[in-house]
Design a protein around this motif. Structure first.
Motif, PDB file in Angstrom:
ATOM      1  N   MET A  96     -50.551 -32.847 -10.219  1.00 27.61           N
ATOM      2  CA  MET A  96     -49.953 -32.027 -11.334  1.00 27.61           C
ATOM      3  C   MET A  96     -48.771 -32.822 -12.199  1.00 27.61           C
ATOM      4  O   MET A  96     -48.834 -32.943 -13.288  1.00 27.61           O
ATOM      5  CB  MET A  96     -49.518 -30.661 -11.065  1.00 27.61           C
ATOM      6  N   ILE A  97     -48.284 -33.805 -11.413  1.00 31.12           N
ATOM      7  CA  ILE A  97     -47.144 -34.915 -11.805  1.00 31.12           C
ATOM      8  C   ILE A  97     -47.847 -35.599 -12.846  1.00 31.12           C
ATOM      9  O   ILE A  97     -47.123 -36.013 -13.991  1.00 31.12           O
ATOM     10  CB  ILE A  97     -46.549 -35.463 -10.835  1.00 31.12           C
ATOM     11  N   LEU A  98     -49.292 -35.878 -12.896  1.00 29.07           N
ATOM     12  CA  LEU A  98     -49.647 -36.513 -13.941  1.00 29.07           C
ATOM     13  C   LEU A  98     -49.901 -35.862 -15.235  1.00 29.07           C
ATOM     14  O   LEU A  98     -50.105 -36.488 -16.184  1.00 29.07           O
ATOM     15  CB  LEU A  98     -51.054 -37.104 -13.387  1.00 29.07           C
ATOM     16  N   LEU A  99     -49.743 -34.565 -15.190  1.00 27.97           N
ATOM     17  CA  LEU A  99     -49.500 -33.801 -16.586  1.00 27.97           C
ATOM     18  C   LEU A  99     -48.100 -33.662 -16.858  1.00 27.97           C
ATOM     19  O   LEU A  99     -47.727 -33.840 -18.118  1.00 27.97           O
ATOM     20  CB  LEU A  99     -50.187 -32.595 -16.017  1.00 27.97           C
ATOM     21  N   PHE A 100     -47.500 -33.267 -15.720  1.00 36.28           N
ATOM     22  CA  PHE A 100     -45.987 -32.969 -16.017  1.00 36.28           C
ATOM     23  C   PHE A 100     -45.007 -34.053 -16.557  1.00 36.28           C
ATOM     24  O   PHE A 100     -44.385 -34.083 -17.813  1.00 36.28           O
ATOM     25  CB  PHE A 100     -45.406 -32.525 -14.919  1.00 36.28           C
ATOM     26  N   ASN A 101     -45.256 -35.412 -16.171  1.00 35.91           N
ATOM     27  CA  ASN A 101     -44.462 -36.561 -16.416  1.00 35.91           C
ATOM     28  C   ASN A 101     -44.502 -37.055 -17.655  1.00 35.91           C
ATOM     29  O   ASN A 101     -43.701 -37.123 -18.592  1.00 35.91           O
ATOM     30  CB  ASN A 101     -44.741 -37.641 -15.501  1.00 35.91           C
ATOM     31  N   PRO A 102     -45.984 -37.123 -18.384  1.00 34.47           N
ATOM     32  CA  PRO A 102     -45.908 -37.666 -19.696  1.00 34.47           C
ATOM     33  C   PRO A 102     -45.325 -36.642 -20.747  1.00 34.47           C
ATOM     34  O   PRO A 102     -44.848 -36.972 -21.776  1.00 34.47           O
ATOM     35  CB  PRO A 102     -47.626 -37.435 -19.785  1.00 34.47           C
TER      36      PRO A 102
END
Length: 178
Positions: A96-102
């Protein structure tokens, strides 16, 4: 006019002060070299000494110069990043970090460009990406049933991380359709 004990204490204090001073100077030099290696030469050209090829200014002065000269982010760049995020395809098997970071980077970029994004706008972009996966229907329904005051960024991250764990438990680690 000092006795031997005071003189000894003063010498020891001077040695310690001198050691701390040189340690600070060496750390500052190391940080200056890191800055010089991390940033392209063309941006630092006016700060570099011609003889030593090193930055001569203090780190706060260097950072102030860089931010004043190159730190302005055009609003078009922020809008382009927003469009990229809204149209990104997120694989539910990915962290999910691939969604949260951007999304978090977009918010920081917008702040630097002096464009205010509300938490609701960031949540809306995140929800758009999650809706496009067509895999989090139950989690989206649960999210929509939350009270508006409970719809925070931290709650969003926890809610959809938990939803992803639940999906992985049902579908397996590769998240294959049933």
């Amino acid at each position: 006019g000092t006795d031997q004990v005071q003189a000894l204490n003063l010498r020891e204090q001077h040695k310690e002060d001198k050691r701390a001073y040189y340690e600070c100077k060496n750390v500052e030099k190391a940080l200056q070299r890191h800055i010089q290696e991390a940033i392209e030469d063309k941006y630092l050209e006016s700060l570099i000494n011609e003889d030593t090829q090193l930055i001569q200014d203090d780190i706060p002065d260097v950072l102030e110069y860089l931010f004043d000269t190159y730190g302005k982010i055009p609003s078009e760049e922020v809008k382009q990043k927003e469009l990229e995020i809204r149209s990104m395809s997120f694989n539910p098997a990915d962290p999910m970090i691939l969604l949260f970071n951007p999304l978090e980077k977009l918010k920081k970029m917008a702040e630097a460009a002096q464009i205010a994004y509300t938490e609701q706008q960031i949540l809306d972009m995140g929800l758009t990406v999650i809706r496009n996966t067509r895999d989090f229907k139950k989690a989206l329904g649960d999210w929509e049933s939350l009270n508006t005051t409970n719809k925070t960024w931290d709650r969003f991250k926890k809610h959809f991380k938990d939803a992803q764990k639940q999906l992985k438990a049902i579908r397996g680690p590769m998240m294959q359709q049933a």
